[in-house]
Design an enzyme around this catalytic site. Structure first.
Site, PDB file in Angstrom:
ATOM      1  N   GLY A   1      -9.159  -4.241   4.307  1.00  0.00           N
ATOM      2  CA  GLY A   1      -8.012  -4.239   5.023  1.00  0.00           C
ATOM      3  C   GLY A   1      -8.188  -3.073   5.835  1.00  0.00           C
ATOM      4  O   GLY A   1      -9.069  -2.204   6.193  1.00  0.00           O
TER       5      GLY A   1
ATOM      6  N   GLY B   1      -3.272  -6.334   6.520  1.00  0.00           N
ATOM      7  CA  GLY B   1      -4.241  -5.676   7.140  1.00  0.00           C
ATOM      8  C   GLY B   1      -4.898  -6.156   8.261  1.00  0.00           C
ATOM      9  O   GLY B   1      -5.187  -5.458   9.145  1.00  0.00           O
TER      10      GLY B   1
ATOM     11  N   THR C   1       0.846  -1.260  -0.068  1.00  0.00           N
ATOM     12  CA  THR C   1       0.218   0.078  -0.109  1.00  0.00           C
ATOM     13  C   THR C   1       0.843   1.240   0.116  1.00  0.00           C
ATOM     14  O   THR C   1       1.906   1.175   0.449  1.00  0.00           O
ATOM     15  CB  THR C   1      -0.856   0.108   1.474  1.00  0.00           C
TER      16      THR C   1
ATOM     17  N   ARG D   1     -13.618  -8.029   1.160  1.00  0.00           N
ATOM     18  CA  ARG D   1     -12.878  -8.016   2.121  1.00  0.00           C
ATOM     19  C   ARG D   1     -12.343  -6.461   2.297  1.00  0.00           C
ATOM     20  O   ARG D   1     -12.014  -5.706   1.107  1.00  0.00           O
ATOM     21  CB  ARG D   1     -11.690  -8.872   2.107  1.00  0.00           C
TER      22      ARG D   1
END
Ligand code: ASP
Length: 340
Positions: free
Chosen positions: A231, A255, A201, A229
């Site tokens: 994170g 995450g 990220t 999902r």
């Protein structure tokens, strides 16, 4: 219990003797702090730091804003838009790897120096998720919009739908489907061709000329995740936190581990106790390892932090986490220290 504020003060006083840009090992001036973390002892502004090697290019865009006397919040938005636009970057924005159903879903958040924040999760078809998050902050009474609601809000505010799945990411997804039987894994062992992780990220933190802090975080999340999902990256307190009195922190990596300890908020709270940003990141990493000693050895999490004095630091579970720093006289990528 030692007085940590005194430690920090003495570290700052001794910093005057240190050449700008130097990173020092914890020693006399940082007595009582962990011995194997490198500390920078700058008192700099403006400054911008961000996760991973690709943060360097993003920092340049943020730095440009800061040089024009722009606000930190403008700088971090402009900065993270660089990897969001880059199709070669397969973990952020356009070109991001999809979920296990082949859908690119983006998570992003932004926070400024006045505790204002905005976030989107599971956003499809809009590459600049960070700008949608900024609009959530600026134009709604809310903090977070998800999925279809986030897309609807973006379209109402002039964003245009785009196809975010690139041929490269689509090909990797099809290969993954064939080999992994539709079963998502967070593990760093789950490497893609070329030894890459299935995640990464951009988290960026900046302090402007006024001394105000802001942060931004944006990602396509864990590749081949379950649809839906979310994170840590769009969760204020987990993937990003900014307290303009103290400092700011952001994270990258698995995450789920970061959410469990509300990691970025925790790092800021350690800085509030007087820990240097690098030591605060280390404390948060150790918390993950203590709670979950077995799985912590198998996943990557890295934290990056900056405090009100422009000092920065990072720490990760595993080797390999890097972060980019731009401030006067420094434009570099550093390797983070790590626990295992
Ligand atoms: N933190 C991101 C997530 O869990 C992925 C990463 O930064 O590597 O979605």
């Amino acid at each position: 219990m030692p007085d940590r504020r005194k430690f920090v003060k003495s570290a700052f006083l001794s910093a005057g003797a240190i050449v700008a840009g130097a990173s020092v090992r914890a020693g006399a001036s940082t007595a009582g702090l962990p011995q194997d973390v490198s500390y920078n002892t700058l008192r700099n502004k403006p400054v911008v730091v961000s996760t991973w090697d690709f943060g360097k290019e993003a920092n340049a865009a943020a730095w440009h804003v800061l040089q024009q006397d722009g606000h930190a919040v403008e700088a971090v938005e402009a900065g993270v838009k660089v990897p969001e636009s880059d199709p070669q970057n397969q973990s952020v924005g356009y070109g991001g790897r999809p979920d296990r159903d082949g859908r690119v879903t983006l998570d992003a958040c932004i926070m400024d120096h006045m505790y204002r924040c905005g976030s989107v999760a599971g956003l499809e078809h809009i590459k600049h998720a960070i700008s949608v998050a900024r609009l959530v902050m600026d134009r709604t009474p809310h903090v977070m919009l998800v999925g279809d609601g986030a897309l609807q809000f973006a379209l109402e505010n002039g964003f245009r739908k785009e196809k975010l799945l690139t041929p490269t990411s689509e090909r990797e997804w099809r290969e993954w489907l064939r080999d992994n039987k539709y079963s998502p894994v967070n593990n760093i062992e789950n490497r893609l061709p070329g030894g890459r992780h299935n995640h990464d990220t951009i988290g960026m933190l900046a302090m402007d000329n006024r001394g105000n802090l802001s942060g931004a975080c944006t990602t396509s999340g864990m590749a081949f995740k379950l649809h839906g999902r979310v994170g840590d990256s769009p969760i204020i307190g987990a993937g990003l936190y900014v307290d303009n009195e103290i400092g700011a922190a952001t994270s990258s990596g698995v995450g789920e581990e970061v959410i469990r300890i509300v990691g970025s908020h925790l790092v800021v709270e350690y800085m509030r106790m007087g820990f240097h940003p690098g030591a605060a990141c280390r404390k948060a990493v150790e918390r993950i390892a203590r709670h979950n000693p077995i799985s912590a050895k198998e996943v990557q999490v890295g934290f990056l932090a900056v405090n009100k004095h422009g000092e920065y630091g990072a720490y990760a579970l595993q080797e390999g986490f890097t972060y980019a720093v731009k401030t006067d006289g420094i434009n570099e990528v550093f390797s983070s220290e790590h626990l295992f």
